[in-house]
Design an enzyme around this catalytic site. Sequence first.
Site, PDB file in Angstrom:
ATOM      1  N   PHE A  64      -0.633  11.621   2.719  1.00 57.46           N
ATOM      2  CA  PHE A  64      -1.499  11.904   4.018  1.00 57.46           C
ATOM      3  C   PHE A  64      -1.353  13.499   4.299  1.00 57.46           C
ATOM      4  CE2 PHE A  64      -1.080   7.103   4.782  1.00 57.46           C
ATOM      5  CZ  PHE A  64      -2.328   6.822   4.344  1.00 57.46           C
ATOM      6  N   ASP A  65      -0.465  14.029   4.183  1.00 57.18           N
ATOM      7  CA  ASP A  65      -0.512  15.556   4.314  1.00 57.18           C
ATOM      8  C   ASP A  65      -1.578  16.024   3.343  1.00 57.18           C
ATOM      9  OD1 ASP A  65       1.537  16.504   6.167  1.00 57.18           O
ATOM     10  OD2 ASP A  65       3.334  16.263   4.915  1.00 57.18           O
TER      11      ASP A  65
END
Length: 402
Positions: free
Chosen positions: A174-175
Amino acid sequence: MTMTPGSSSRGVLDGIVVADFSRVLAGPYATMLLADMGATVIKVESPTGDDTRAWQPPVRDDQATYFLSVNRNKHAIALDLKNDDDLATAHKLLGKADVFIENWKPGGLEKFGMDPAAVAQRYPHLVHASITGFGTNGGAHLPGYDLLAQAASGLMDITGEPESGGQKAGVAIFDVVTGLHATVGILGALQERQLSGKGQHIAVNLMSSALSGLVNQTSAYVAGGVVPTRMGNDHPSLAPYGPFAAGDQPLIIAVGNDGQFRRLAAALGVPELADDERYATNPARNAHREQLRAELEVHLQHKTASEWVEELRHVQIPCSEVFTIAQGVEFAQDIGLEPVQPAGAEQVPTVKHPIEYSRSQVTYDKAPPQLNEDADAILAWLHEDGPRRFDADMVTSRNNGG
């Protein structure tokens, strides 16, 4: 890179200056993509450096490979914003930049006059991108770690075998997704600035990016009221779709429609399976997935996974062996994707930029920088009255009397 007739040796973002006050992964990944596309990225770090410089092992020449993965093509300067001179330098940079990207905690930049409201008033030309973990309202106090977003979004709950506990993904996914969303937002705002002449503030956060990135799984609940569950390597809507035991090791088979299943059944020597009412359609195969798995694995045992890959690909059945990272890089090389690109004069091996342009160039001109490596050139550029465009070689040459 070989340029085709009519191509440009310039990147699509040539002339754009990015003031990068981000650290760790989401922001640096976004700014590396922008730098690869020709933007000039000034990486501003604290005097102790980006956290990922110390995220070791693994290392290459005493540098953390984590840091190397997201920081090529950048020019580095270390600034302590609590120091008046350094803060003045930071503001000079914002004055010359086109894009300002940061991932400070909500409100953390207000005391430096670099919060969204202050930036919009003082630097109306700037595209200002802020990355947070959980937004600036009720989640403003929550730290922005990818693992927390994986847990809070539901990704961990749907990852793993049904009988196991939740499992995180093998990378800070998700980064990366948030970094991509930040890049898209920046490009859109730059395009809009062409029309209006004004910058604007962009806000992205890990949680919203996670829910968007979970696509069909989030939609299952939002649109259908269905709460997805852990299914291991199975797919909630497709069968057969996942790993199946071949003669020596697992084989990935990804059947997306009835025609592909008919070809698979024929290749396995059991064409009658495609006419069996339990398997003739995708909904039927889903309803009888365990019986289907047993049927397929009886026949898959007769050959190795690599033998099946060669045979099934010949009849256009999506399939693959399960590779290690090393084997994955080698496979990409074998099929001509050139996944490893050396960066800078140091020839630091880096992973290829994922986008190819037919006319414009993607560059790998500069290796990931040492802490404060380009301070002299950056300061000389900031204090001159010349063009907004930063050219480290030109500035260094001029400082040396060239």
